[in-house]
Design an enzyme around this catalytic site. Structure first.
Site, short mmCIF file in Angstrom:
data_model
loop_
_atom_site.label_atom_id
_atom_site.label_comp_id
_atom_site.label_asym_id
_atom_site.label_seq_id
_atom_site.Cartn_x
_atom_site.Cartn_y
_atom_site.Cartn_z
CB CYS A 1 -0.54 -3.84 2.21
SG CYS A 1 1.16 -3.68 1.64
CG ASP B 1 1.82 0.80 -0.28
OD1 ASP B 1 1.26 1.96 -0.11
OD2 ASP B 1 2.61 0.03 -1.11
NE ARG C 1 1.83 3.23 -2.72
CZ ARG C 1 2.72 2.54 -3.69
NH1 ARG C 1 2.48 3.22 -4.76
NH2 ARG C 1 2.67 1.24 -3.64
CG HIS D 1 -1.83 -2.21 -2.35
ND1 HIS D 1 -0.60 -1.62 -2.94
CD2 HIS D 1 -1.21 -2.72 -1.15
CE1 HIS D 1 0.30 -1.70 -2.37
NE2 HIS D 1 0.27 -2.49 -1.33
CB CYS E 1 1.31 -5.24 -3.25
SG CYS E 1 1.73 -5.72 -1.71
#
Ligand code: CO
Length: 209
Positions: free
Chosen positions: A42, A44, A46, A98, A101
């Site tokens: 992803c 993302d 993080r 994750h 999400c």
């Protein structure tokens, strides 16, 4: 100092550190790449692929998009996978989602941005198709996390259905597709599923073939 200038400064520090550790690092790096893994994760911020797996530059070919999707008519992901298996010869493809999400969360409700809605339509479909299973969740977080895991299985399954992935298996070569989930609360990865041949795995939920 502007935010972007911090990056340029940090880059200088990083390159200097690399040279200090290994004076040959960039000489070797410039010769070419031979990564062992393809990571599909992803976008993302993080979940940085190299950082959470402690892999150095050159070890991992990386593709990231919102909700770690493998969409069958997306030339971007398809070209990444084709190059990975046919040219780089990676033996492991990791689809890593994750918990928490944002893309998966968005797919569970109305999305007012048409492009993102289109991008996430397979997750929305997965949500609708597995509604009775997901309704067993005790909280919204649990429901999201269940859908995150279902989505990882679905995307692993999608990789296994790509013609040039099947070609690798038909040639008798090794290629494993791993479905992993990253837990933001612990920083740890967990295996969700794995496919190592063209067989449809038993652990793909009903209605997903
Ligand atoms: Co995400």
């Amino acid at each position: 100092m502007n935010l972007h200038e911090i990056l340029l400064l940090e880059n200088k520090a990083w390159a200097a550190e690399k040279l200090e550790d290994d004076p040959q690092f960039f000489i070797e790096s410039a010769k070419g790449q031979s990564p062992d893994y393809l990571w599909i994760g992803c976008s993302d911020s993080r979940v940085p692929a190299n950082e959470i797996t402690n892999t150095d530059a050159g070890k991992m070919f990386v593709h990231r998009n919102i909700a770690n999707m493998v969409v069958k008519d997306d030339a971007n992901i398809l070209s990444v996978i084709q190059y990975s298996v046919e040219v780089l010869g990676v033996k492991h493809i990791i689809v890593c989602g994750h918990y928490e999400c944002g893309g998966v969360k968005a797919a569970m409700g109305p999305i007012n941005m048409p492009i993102i809605k289109e991008w996430l339509k397979d997750v929305t479909e997965l949500f609708v198709d597995n509604k009775s299973l997901l309704d067993n969740a005790k909280s919204t977080k649990e429901k999201t996390d269940m859908l995150v895991e279902l989505n990882i299985r679905k995307q692993v399954h999608n990789v296994s259905k790509i013609s040039f992935v099947k070609d690798v298996w038909e040639k008798g070569e090794t290629l494993k597709i791993h479905g992993w989930v990253y837990d933001l609360d612990t920083g740890l990865l967990k295996t969700i599923c794995e496919i190592s041949s063209g067989d449809i795995p038993n652990d793909v939920p009903l209605g997903m073939a």
